[in-house]
Design a protein around this motif. Structure first.
Motif, mmCIF file in Angstrom:
data_model
loop_
_atom_site.group_PDB
_atom_site.id
_atom_site.type_symbol
_atom_site.label_atom_id
_atom_site.label_comp_id
_atom_site.label_asym_id
_atom_site.label_seq_id
_atom_site.Cartn_x
_atom_site.Cartn_y
_atom_site.Cartn_z
ATOM 1 N N GLU A 200 1.091 2.162 15.869
ATOM 2 C CA GLU A 200 -0.656 1.031 15.876
ATOM 3 C C GLU A 200 -1.527 1.605 15.551
ATOM 4 N N ARG A 201 -1.646 3.267 16.432
ATOM 5 C CA ARG A 201 -2.767 4.213 15.591
ATOM 6 C C ARG A 201 -2.805 4.383 14.891
ATOM 7 N N LEU B 88 -2.131 2.121 11.468
ATOM 8 C CA LEU B 88 -2.513 0.656 11.341
ATOM 9 C C LEU B 88 -4.004 0.295 11.844
ATOM 10 N N GLU B 89 -4.811 1.220 12.566
ATOM 11 C CA GLU B 89 -6.031 1.370 12.822
ATOM 12 C C GLU B 89 -6.473 1.971 12.417
ATOM 13 N N GLU B 90 -6.174 3.422 12.365
ATOM 14 C CA GLU B 90 -7.406 3.780 11.001
ATOM 15 C C GLU B 90 -7.106 3.462 9.999
ATOM 16 N N ARG B 91 -6.133 3.302 9.358
ATOM 17 C CA ARG B 91 -6.810 1.987 7.837
ATOM 18 C C ARG B 91 -7.337 0.791 8.244
ATOM 19 N N PHE B 92 -7.533 -0.201 9.586
ATOM 20 C CA PHE B 92 -7.986 -0.758 9.532
ATOM 21 C C PHE B 92 -9.996 -0.389 9.682
ATOM 22 N N ALA B 93 -10.117 0.543 10.007
ATOM 23 C CA ALA B 93 -11.480 0.702 10.150
ATOM 24 C C ALA B 93 -11.663 2.048 8.896
ATOM 25 N N SER B 94 -11.075 2.056 8.098
ATOM 26 C CA SER B 94 -11.176 2.368 6.496
ATOM 27 C C SER B 94 -11.577 0.921 6.163
ATOM 28 N N ALA C 148 -12.519 -1.758 7.234
ATOM 29 C CA ALA C 148 -14.194 -1.773 7.631
ATOM 30 C C ALA C 148 -15.050 -1.889 6.884
ATOM 31 N N ALA C 149 -14.688 0.064 6.862
ATOM 32 C CA ALA C 149 -15.869 0.541 6.621
ATOM 33 C C ALA C 149 -15.827 0.137 4.601
ATOM 34 N N GLU C 150 -15.242 0.104 4.026
ATOM 35 C CA GLU C 150 -15.376 -0.350 2.771
ATOM 36 C C GLU C 150 -15.933 -1.606 2.869
ATOM 37 N N GLY C 151 -15.900 -2.573 3.788
ATOM 38 C CA GLY C 151 -16.233 -3.795 3.625
ATOM 39 C C GLY C 151 -15.728 -4.689 3.151
ATOM 40 N N ALA C 152 -13.982 -4.607 3.273
ATOM 41 C CA ALA C 152 -12.914 -5.382 3.031
ATOM 42 C C ALA C 152 -12.688 -6.328 4.352
ATOM 43 N N ILE C 153 -12.878 -6.292 5.161
ATOM 44 C CA ILE C 153 -12.594 -6.881 6.541
ATOM 45 C C ILE C 153 -14.134 -6.664 7.649
ATOM 46 N N PRO D 137 -11.510 -1.294 15.396
ATOM 47 C CA PRO D 137 -10.243 -1.823 14.308
ATOM 48 C C PRO D 137 -8.957 -1.730 15.175
ATOM 49 N N ALA D 138 -8.691 -1.702 16.203
ATOM 50 C CA ALA D 138 -7.545 -1.791 17.337
ATOM 51 C C ALA D 138 -7.383 -2.959 17.620
ATOM 52 N N LEU D 139 -8.813 -3.142 17.816
ATOM 53 C CA LEU D 139 -8.011 -4.973 18.544
ATOM 54 C C LEU D 139 -7.714 -5.644 17.163
ATOM 55 N N ALA D 140 -7.904 -5.785 15.814
ATOM 56 C CA ALA D 140 -8.249 -6.216 14.433
ATOM 57 C C ALA D 140 -6.707 -5.827 14.419
ATOM 58 N N ALA D 141 -6.121 -4.869 14.349
ATOM 59 C CA ALA D 141 -5.046 -4.443 14.371
ATOM 60 C C ALA D 141 -3.921 -4.715 14.465
ATOM 61 N N ARG D 142 -4.530 -4.926 16.547
ATOM 62 C CA ARG D 142 -3.358 -5.720 17.300
ATOM 63 C C ARG D 142 -3.041 -7.557 16.649
#
Length: 205
Positions: free
Chosen positions: A142-143, A145-151, A153-158, A163-168
């Protein structure tokens, strides 16, 4: 201060020690899955492993430590699959819908379909009844995936302020639903994953 002869492990002695550790974990995994945590004794683990009870304690201190090492070992095999899927599918610049879909399919095919996954689910279910034990094994994917979702988000893809809530949410909409269908409705997995990704992106783009 020079070490004594007894403190020096020769290659042969090291191999024997590693073999005993593996035998203990193999025995413990089989017993924990078949008998549960409470009904599995250190005596039974030692007997099945073909070692003395003292040897079990020398290597792992107590039964809780044995259980955690078993859970970590099984979890590590799955974690390797998840890490590879994240690194190779959720890559910068890739169409986010394609990336999220490919990632889910890879986890379903290679992690859920592996021989380690049923053991991990059973052991993790036992772990839920032991709240005083650390969450490290269960939380690592989970951690990651959270880190990749943060990336992403930083790129503007999502758009994911959390990011933790988004990953869940992503996991629940894709992998969680796929897990419910993987045994009884495998033909529906593609549709389940596609619909889950669509629902996720409607909320996070």
């Amino acid at each position: 201060m020079p070490r004594g002869i007894a403190d020096v492990q020769t290659p042969g002695r090291r191999l024997r020690s590693e073999g005993k550790r593996a035998a203990i974990l193999d025995a413990a995994e089989a017993l924990f899955i078949a008998e549960g945590y409470e009904r599995t004794s250190v005596d039974a683990i030692a007997a099945r492993a073909g070692v003395s009870k003292r040897t079990v304690y020398d290597h792992y201190t107590d039964k809780e430590t044995v259980f955690l090492r078993v859970l970590e070992r099984v979890g590590d095999a799955l974690l390797t699959t998840v890490r590879a899927a994240i690194d190779e599918e959720l890559v910068p610049g890739r169409d986010v819908r394609d990336a999220l879909t490919a990632f889910a399919h890879r986890v379903v095919d290679r992690a859920f379909g592996s021989s380690d996954y049923p053991a991990f689910r059973r052991l993790n279910a036992l772990r839920q009844s032991m709240p005083h034990l650390p969450d490290a094994v269960r939380d690592r994917p989970e951690r990651m995936l959270e880190e990749r979702f943060a990336s992403l988000a930083a790129e503007g893809a999502i758009h994911a302020p959390d990011p933790a809530l988004a990953a869940r949410h992503y996991t629940a909409l894709t992998l969680g639903l796929a897990l419910e269908a993987v045994t009884d409705r495998p033909a529906e997995l593609g549709t389940i994953i596609a619909d889950g990704v669509d629902a996720f992106l409607r909320a996070y783009r």
